[in-house]
Design an enzyme around this catalytic site. Structure first.
Site, PDB file in Angstrom:
ATOM      1  N   LYS A 173       0.831  -1.220   0.000  1.00 48.58           N
ATOM      2  CA  LYS A 173       0.000   0.000   0.000  1.00 48.58           C
ATOM      3  C   LYS A 173       0.863   1.266   0.000  1.00 48.58           C
ATOM      4  O   LYS A 173       0.637   2.187  -0.768  1.00 48.58           O
ATOM      5  CB  LYS A 173      -0.921   0.050   1.249  1.00 48.58           C
ATOM      6  CG  LYS A 173      -1.801  -1.155   1.431  1.00 48.58           C
ATOM      7  CD  LYS A 173      -2.657  -1.044   2.673  1.00 48.58           C
ATOM      8  CE  LYS A 173      -1.892  -1.034   3.978  1.00 48.58           C
ATOM      9  NZ  LYS A 173      -1.223  -2.303   4.316  1.00 48.58           N
ATOM     10  N   ARG A 225      -9.139   1.012   9.385  1.00 48.77           N
ATOM     11  CA  ARG A 225      -8.676  -0.350   9.648  1.00 48.77           C
ATOM     12  C   ARG A 225      -9.626  -1.112  10.556  1.00 48.77           C
ATOM     13  O   ARG A 225      -9.363  -2.257  10.891  1.00 48.77           O
ATOM     14  CB  ARG A 225      -7.347  -0.256  10.385  1.00 48.77           C
ATOM     15  CG  ARG A 225      -6.132  -0.521   9.563  1.00 48.77           C
ATOM     16  CD  ARG A 225      -4.999  -0.218  10.515  1.00 48.77           C
ATOM     17  NE  ARG A 225      -3.842  -0.967  10.271  1.00 48.77           N
ATOM     18  CZ  ARG A 225      -2.805  -0.516   9.603  1.00 48.77           C
ATOM     19  NH1 ARG A 225      -2.842   0.653   9.035  1.00 48.77           N
ATOM     20  NH2 ARG A 225      -1.740  -1.253   9.499  1.00 48.77           N
ATOM     21  N   ARG A 284      11.935  -5.640   4.024  1.00 51.51           N
ATOM     22  CA  ARG A 284      11.658  -4.208   3.850  1.00 51.51           C
ATOM     23  C   ARG A 284      12.706  -3.337   4.558  1.00 51.51           C
ATOM     24  O   ARG A 284      13.137  -3.618   5.670  1.00 51.51           O
ATOM     25  CB  ARG A 284      10.283  -3.865   4.403  1.00 51.51           C
ATOM     26  CG  ARG A 284      10.035  -2.354   4.396  1.00 51.51           C
ATOM     27  CD  ARG A 284       8.617  -1.995   4.558  1.00 51.51           C
ATOM     28  NE  ARG A 284       8.030  -2.485   5.784  1.00 51.51           N
ATOM     29  CZ  ARG A 284       6.724  -2.388   6.052  1.00 51.51           C
ATOM     30  NH1 ARG A 284       5.914  -1.833   5.170  1.00 51.51           N
ATOM     31  NH2 ARG A 284       6.254  -2.852   7.171  1.00 51.51           N
ATOM     32  N   ARG A 341      12.035  -1.492  10.200  1.00 46.02           N
ATOM     33  CA  ARG A 341      11.027  -1.097  11.183  1.00 46.02           C
ATOM     34  C   ARG A 341      10.975  -2.068  12.355  1.00 46.02           C
ATOM     35  O   ARG A 341      11.132  -3.267  12.167  1.00 46.02           O
ATOM     36  CB  ARG A 341       9.645  -1.025  10.515  1.00 46.02           C
ATOM     37  CG  ARG A 341       9.377   0.312   9.872  1.00 46.02           C
ATOM     38  CD  ARG A 341       8.155   0.360   9.007  1.00 46.02           C
ATOM     39  NE  ARG A 341       6.970  -0.258   9.567  1.00 46.02           N
ATOM     40  CZ  ARG A 341       5.776  -0.246   8.968  1.00 46.02           C
ATOM     41  NH1 ARG A 341       5.643   0.369   7.801  1.00 46.02           N
ATOM     42  NH2 ARG A 341       4.751  -0.820   9.505  1.00 46.02           N
ATOM     43  N   ARG A 355       0.414  -8.790  13.516  1.00 47.59           N
ATOM     44  CA  ARG A 355      -0.219  -7.831  12.611  1.00 47.59           C
ATOM     45  C   ARG A 355      -1.135  -8.534  11.603  1.00 47.59           C
ATOM     46  O   ARG A 355      -2.206  -8.032  11.269  1.00 47.59           O
ATOM     47  CB  ARG A 355       0.845  -7.014  11.880  1.00 47.59           C
ATOM     48  CG  ARG A 355       1.460  -5.947  12.777  1.00 47.59           C
ATOM     49  CD  ARG A 355       2.783  -5.477  12.260  1.00 47.59           C
ATOM     50  NE  ARG A 355       2.694  -4.772  11.017  1.00 47.59           N
ATOM     51  CZ  ARG A 355       3.710  -4.646  10.168  1.00 47.59           C
ATOM     52  NH1 ARG A 355       4.879  -5.195  10.439  1.00 47.59           N
ATOM     53  NH2 ARG A 355       3.552  -3.967   9.051  1.00 47.59           N
TER      54      ARG A 355
END
Ligand code: AP5
Length: 205
Positions: free
Chosen positions: A13, A85, A119, A152, A163
């Protein structure tokens, strides 16, 4: 144009929202980026949000809704990346404005875990990379602003698992909600980034 980019953590996203901001001039509003900015600056909001974020939980609705309401109140075009969300967040958004299109990005859990594990992000300009899929020109350095890239805190295996679980319980029900409203378009992300960008462009035309 007012858009919502929906989908599980790590589906892409943020990457797509950055592309639309750069190429189509639609401002990106990422609740995750806003929280991380507050955490970095050690604000009261940041201290509150950090407690939830690092363990992969959602920040309470009233905190998020207030922040987004304030941010979008004078804007007539944006991409909401990571908001809403939960059902209460979607209901609150309905009371604030009318959304033109919701893009529901999809990928398998295997792809998502692979994307999140590799990432790397820029803490300064929020550019997003992947060690294998979308590497920076120089390892560990942001192409756009030259800052050192970071991993992160919530991209650790335990937080990723949490998550994904939270997404399935609390965010997935939004797909049905927006389908019923007739504004949701699915976009499969198991393909090269340019193809996903084109599919999104088609979906919003
Ligand atoms: P947030 O930052 O929004 O995290 P998220 O939704 O979990 O989404 P991600 O940023 O992890 O993934 P993404 O889909 O943007 O993927 P990306 O483009 O980076 O939220 C973080 C936390 O803040 C939450 O857990 C929560 O605590 C809190 N929060 C935020 N909003 C909230 C809300 N509304 N309510 C309550 N709490 C909230 O891509 C992932 C990787 O894949 C990258 O490495 C990228 O390079 C790579 N990649 C992307 N696309 C492709 C592709 N097509 N092919 C190959 N690799 C790709």
């Amino acid at each position: 144009m007012k858009l919502v980019f929906l989908g599980p953590p790590g589906v892409g996203k943020g990457t797509l929202a950055n592309m639309f901001e750069e190429r189509n001039n639609i401002p990106k509003i990422s609740t995750g980026d806003l929280f991380r900015e507050n955490v970095k600056n050690k604000t009261e909001l940041g201290k509150e949000a950090e407690k939830y974020m690092n363990s992969g939980k959602l920040v309470p609705d009233e905190v998020v809704i207030g922040m987004v309401r304030e941010k979008i109140k004078n804007m007539d075009s944006y991409i909401l990346d990571g908001f809403p969300r939960t059902i209460p967040q979607a209901e609150a958004l309905d009371n604030i404005t009318i959304i033109d299109r919701v893009i529901n990005y999809t990928a398998t859990d295997k792809t998502i875990i692979e994307r999140l594990s590799g990432r790397r992000t820029c803490p300064k300009c929020n550019a997003i990379y992947h060690t294998k899929n979308i590497p920076p020109k120089k390892q560990g350095v942001c192409d756009k602003c030259g800052s050192a890239l970071i991993q992160r805190d919530d991209d650790k295996p335990e937080a990723i698992k949490k998550r994904l679980k939270v997404y399935k319980q609390q965010t997935e029900p939004l797909i049905k909600l927006y389908k019923q409203k007739g504004i949701l378009v699915d976009v499969d992300t198991e393909k090269p980034l340019e193809k996903i960008y084109e599919a999104t462009l088609k979906a919003i035309k």
